[in-house]
Design a protein around this motif. Structure first.
Motif, PDB file in Angstrom:
ATOM      1  N   VAL A   3      23.271 -17.191  25.549  1.00  0.00           N
ATOM      2  CA  VAL A   3      22.958 -17.338  26.985  1.00  0.00           C
ATOM      3  C   VAL A   3      21.553 -17.680  27.170  1.00  0.00           C
ATOM      4  O   VAL A   3      20.685 -16.795  26.832  1.00  0.00           O
ATOM      5  CB  VAL A   3      23.507 -16.028  27.791  1.00  0.00           C
ATOM      6  CG1 VAL A   3      23.225 -16.444  29.218  1.00  0.00           C
ATOM      7  CG2 VAL A   3      25.169 -16.011  27.629  1.00  0.00           C
ATOM      8  N   PRO A   4      21.139 -18.791  27.814  1.00  0.00           N
ATOM      9  CA  PRO A   4      19.757 -18.886  27.831  1.00  0.00           C
ATOM     10  C   PRO A   4      18.867 -17.760  28.543  1.00  0.00           C
ATOM     11  O   PRO A   4      19.542 -17.583  29.687  1.00  0.00           O
ATOM     12  CB  PRO A   4      19.572 -20.477  28.508  1.00  0.00           C
ATOM     13  CG  PRO A   4      20.982 -21.016  28.243  1.00  0.00           C
ATOM     14  CD  PRO A   4      21.871 -19.844  28.067  1.00  0.00           C
ATOM     15  N   LEU A  10      26.074 -13.701  24.782  1.00  0.00           N
ATOM     16  CA  LEU A  10      26.555 -14.841  24.042  1.00  0.00           C
ATOM     17  C   LEU A  10      28.023 -15.236  24.827  1.00  0.00           C
ATOM     18  O   LEU A  10      28.176 -14.488  25.573  1.00  0.00           O
ATOM     19  CB  LEU A  10      27.126 -14.792  22.696  1.00  0.00           C
ATOM     20  CG  LEU A  10      26.420 -13.833  21.702  1.00  0.00           C
ATOM     21  CD1 LEU A  10      27.149 -13.686  20.583  1.00  0.00           C
ATOM     22  CD2 LEU A  10      25.125 -14.783  21.410  1.00  0.00           C
ATOM     23  N   LEU A  11      27.974 -16.359  24.989  1.00  0.00           N
ATOM     24  CA  LEU A  11      29.353 -16.679  25.614  1.00  0.00           C
ATOM     25  C   LEU A  11      30.528 -17.171  24.405  1.00  0.00           C
ATOM     26  O   LEU A  11      30.191 -17.920  23.606  1.00  0.00           O
ATOM     27  CB  LEU A  11      28.958 -18.207  26.380  1.00  0.00           C
ATOM     28  CG  LEU A  11      28.211 -18.054  27.772  1.00  0.00           C
ATOM     29  CD1 LEU A  11      27.919 -19.291  28.374  1.00  0.00           C
ATOM     30  CD2 LEU A  11      28.820 -17.191  28.698  1.00  0.00           C
ATOM     31  N   ILE A  12      31.559 -16.871  24.771  1.00  0.00           N
ATOM     32  CA  ILE A  12      32.512 -17.044  23.676  1.00  0.00           C
ATOM     33  C   ILE A  12      34.042 -17.510  24.293  1.00  0.00           C
ATOM     34  O   ILE A  12      34.316 -17.121  25.697  1.00  0.00           O
ATOM     35  CB  ILE A  12      32.837 -15.731  22.773  1.00  0.00           C
ATOM     36  CG1 ILE A  12      33.702 -15.895  21.517  1.00  0.00           C
ATOM     37  CG2 ILE A  12      33.409 -14.572  23.495  1.00  0.00           C
ATOM     38  CD1 ILE A  12      33.460 -14.823  20.445  1.00  0.00           C
ATOM     39  N   ASN A  13      34.920 -18.115  23.597  1.00  0.00           N
ATOM     40  CA  ASN A  13      36.159 -18.394  24.066  1.00  0.00           C
ATOM     41  C   ASN A  13      37.100 -17.302  24.637  1.00  0.00           C
ATOM     42  O   ASN A  13      37.028 -16.334  23.887  1.00  0.00           O
ATOM     43  CB  ASN A  13      36.897 -19.279  23.063  1.00  0.00           C
ATOM     44  CG  ASN A  13      36.405 -20.651  22.883  1.00  0.00           C
ATOM     45  OD1 ASN A  13      35.313 -21.059  23.765  1.00  0.00           O
ATOM     46  ND2 ASN A  13      36.808 -21.501  22.031  1.00  0.00           N
ATOM     47  N   PRO A  14      37.758 -17.219  25.603  1.00  0.00           N
ATOM     48  CA  PRO A  14      38.529 -16.338  25.846  1.00  0.00           C
ATOM     49  C   PRO A  14      39.794 -16.234  24.904  1.00  0.00           C
ATOM     50  O   PRO A  14      40.161 -17.325  24.473  1.00  0.00           O
ATOM     51  CB  PRO A  14      39.235 -16.378  27.466  1.00  0.00           C
ATOM     52  CG  PRO A  14      38.947 -17.985  27.720  1.00  0.00           C
ATOM     53  CD  PRO A  14      37.617 -18.205  26.659  1.00  0.00           C
ATOM     54  N   PHE A  15      40.301 -15.119  24.525  1.00  0.00           N
ATOM     55  CA  PHE A  15      41.608 -15.166  23.613  1.00  0.00           C
ATOM     56  C   PHE A  15      42.817 -14.771  24.307  1.00  0.00           C
ATOM     57  O   PHE A  15      42.998 -14.106  25.320  1.00  0.00           O
ATOM     58  CB  PHE A  15      41.419 -13.890  22.665  1.00  0.00           C
ATOM     59  CG  PHE A  15      42.245 -13.920  21.471  1.00  0.00           C
ATOM     60  CD1 PHE A  15      42.404 -14.779  20.683  1.00  0.00           C
ATOM     61  CD2 PHE A  15      42.877 -12.590  21.324  1.00  0.00           C
ATOM     62  CE1 PHE A  15      43.384 -14.767  19.642  1.00  0.00           C
ATOM     63  CE2 PHE A  15      43.985 -12.518  20.480  1.00  0.00           C
ATOM     64  CZ  PHE A  15      43.989 -13.488  19.398  1.00  0.00           C
ATOM     65  N   GLY A  16      43.630 -16.001  24.039  1.00  0.00           N
ATOM     66  CA  GLY A  16      44.868 -15.930  24.766  1.00  0.00           C
ATOM     67  C   GLY A  16      45.132 -17.222  25.466  1.00  0.00           C
ATOM     68  O   GLY A  16      46.295 -17.524  26.010  1.00  0.00           O
ATOM     69  N   LYS A  29      31.293 -13.835  28.765  1.00  0.00           N
ATOM     70  CA  LYS A  29      30.027 -13.228  28.337  1.00  0.00           C
ATOM     71  C   LYS A  29      30.086 -11.743  27.515  1.00  0.00           C
ATOM     72  O   LYS A  29      30.674 -11.009  28.325  1.00  0.00           O
ATOM     73  CB  LYS A  29      29.091 -13.060  29.370  1.00  0.00           C
ATOM     74  CG  LYS A  29      27.617 -12.765  29.098  1.00  0.00           C
ATOM     75  CD  LYS A  29      26.644 -13.194  30.201  1.00  0.00           C
ATOM     76  CE  LYS A  29      26.541 -12.362  31.362  1.00  0.00           C
ATOM     77  NZ  LYS A  29      25.314 -12.334  32.220  1.00  0.00           N
ATOM     78  N   ILE A  30      29.651 -11.725  26.289  1.00  0.00           N
ATOM     79  CA  ILE A  30      29.630 -10.570  25.789  1.00  0.00           C
ATOM     80  C   ILE A  30      28.215 -10.149  25.131  1.00  0.00           C
ATOM     81  O   ILE A  30      27.273 -11.045  25.098  1.00  0.00           O
ATOM     82  CB  ILE A  30      30.476 -10.737  24.553  1.00  0.00           C
ATOM     83  CG1 ILE A  30      30.092 -11.902  23.372  1.00  0.00           C
ATOM     84  CG2 ILE A  30      31.892 -10.874  24.927  1.00  0.00           C
ATOM     85  CD1 ILE A  30      30.871 -11.765  22.321  1.00  0.00           C
ATOM     86  N   LEU A  37      30.797  -8.586  29.285  1.00  0.00           N
ATOM     87  CA  LEU A  37      29.526  -8.309  30.443  1.00  0.00           C
ATOM     88  C   LEU A  37      30.270  -9.119  31.750  1.00  0.00           C
ATOM     89  O   LEU A  37      29.363  -8.974  32.702  1.00  0.00           O
ATOM     90  CB  LEU A  37      28.395  -8.799  29.969  1.00  0.00           C
ATOM     91  CG  LEU A  37      27.841  -8.009  28.656  1.00  0.00           C
ATOM     92  CD1 LEU A  37      26.637  -8.816  28.009  1.00  0.00           C
ATOM     93  CD2 LEU A  37      27.638  -6.768  28.710  1.00  0.00           C
ATOM     94  N   SER A  38      31.014 -10.040  31.604  1.00  0.00           N
ATOM     95  CA  SER A  38      31.460 -10.630  32.836  1.00  0.00           C
ATOM     96  C   SER A  38      32.836 -10.391  33.229  1.00  0.00           C
ATOM     97  O   SER A  38      33.631  -9.969  32.670  1.00  0.00           O
ATOM     98  CB  SER A  38      31.411 -12.104  32.542  1.00  0.00           C
ATOM     99  OG  SER A  38      32.370 -12.395  31.469  1.00  0.00           O
ATOM    100  N   ASP A  39      33.193 -10.617  34.408  1.00  0.00           N
ATOM    101  CA  ASP A  39      34.441 -10.613  35.108  1.00  0.00           C
ATOM    102  C   ASP A  39      35.583 -11.578  34.006  1.00  0.00           C
ATOM    103  O   ASP A  39      35.442 -12.791  34.012  1.00  0.00           O
ATOM    104  CB  ASP A  39      34.790 -10.747  36.593  1.00  0.00           C
ATOM    105  CG  ASP A  39      33.887  -9.712  37.307  1.00  0.00           C
ATOM    106  OD1 ASP A  39      33.716  -8.533  36.665  1.00  0.00           O
ATOM    107  OD2 ASP A  39      33.493 -10.033  38.258  1.00  0.00           O
ATOM    108  N   SER A  40      36.378 -10.811  33.481  1.00  0.00           N
ATOM    109  CA  SER A  40      37.337 -11.796  32.617  1.00  0.00           C
ATOM    110  C   SER A  40      38.753 -11.067  32.608  1.00  0.00           C
ATOM    111  O   SER A  40      38.966  -9.854  32.338  1.00  0.00           O
ATOM    112  CB  SER A  40      37.048 -12.014  31.220  1.00  0.00           C
ATOM    113  OG  SER A  40      37.886 -12.482  30.289  1.00  0.00           O
TER     114      SER A  40
END
Length: 211
Positions: A3-4, A10-16, A29-30, A37-40
């Motif tokens: 994340v700049p 970091l940004l990563i793909n959601p699993f599922g 975001k993790i 770290l983000s609402d997911s």
């Protein structure tokens, strides 16, 4: 991807979700420990976390890391000899590809130092019996590297499937091809133009993917 402006995030793909369901807005975001770290509504893949987080932690030059299990990439990863240099794309990757032996599903923290050591300072890795990995200082650079390795794997398997002897590429030609390659070098915008062209295609086919 990093994340700049947010060190260690970091940004990563959601699993599922399938890949065609992943959008910019549902990336998770993790931090490097995997804390979300983000609402997911979705968790993250633990194996993906281990691979991506340890490389991000140890390679500050890596802004983006891409890892795939394509049929051709995993097929070459299963070959004892791995990638050979006897096609146009593979010849551009001379001495650029690292290897890491298969140790099972990548969820054991004890594998981390071996993964990092095997990668070294290279930007491409074949995870044996597993798949392909690429990293780069930008997303387009990582994508161009992975695209080149993927094409090399596809053509290698196609040529080997003919059952005919392969025409070898000389070491001199492979070294020259790698030096002269416009796919990998910072001296060109090849990665950027390829990436931008594919983004325009996505915008035409499915503009909601960017949301």
């Amino acid at each position: 991807m990093r994340v700049p402006g947010e060190d260690g995030h970091l940004l990563i793909n959601p699993f599922g979700l399938t890949y065609d369901e992943v959008t910019a807005s549902n990336l998770v975001k993790i931090d490097l420990d995997g804390n979300i770290l983000s609402d997911s509504d979705w968790p993250i893949n633990e194996a993906g976390l281990l691979i991506h987080s340890v490389i991000h932690a140890n390679r500050p030059d890596a802004h983006a890391i891409m890892h795939t299990h394509t049929t051709a990439g995993t097929g070459v990863a299963c070959l004892r000899g791995g990638l050979d240099s006897d096609n146009f794309y593979a010849a551009q990757l001379h001495d650029m590809v690292a290897y890491h032996d298969f140790e099972g599903i990548t969820v054991d923290p004890e594998e981390k130092p071996r993964l990092v050591a095997n990668l070294g300072d290279r930007n491409l890795m074949i995870l044996r019996n597993h798949g392909l990995l690429a990293l780069g200082p930008t997303l387009p650079a990582a994508f161009a590297a992975l695209w080149t390795l993927q094409r090399a794997c596809e053509i290698q398997l196609a040529a080997q499937s003919s059952g005919q002897p392969l025409m070898p590429v000389t070491l001199e030609a492979a070294v020259r091809s790698t030096t002269e390659s416009y796919q990998m070098g910072d001296r060109t915008q090849a990665g950027r133009t390829l990436f931008d062209a594919l983004r325009r295609r996505i915008d035409r086919i499915a503009p909601d993917y960017a949301v």
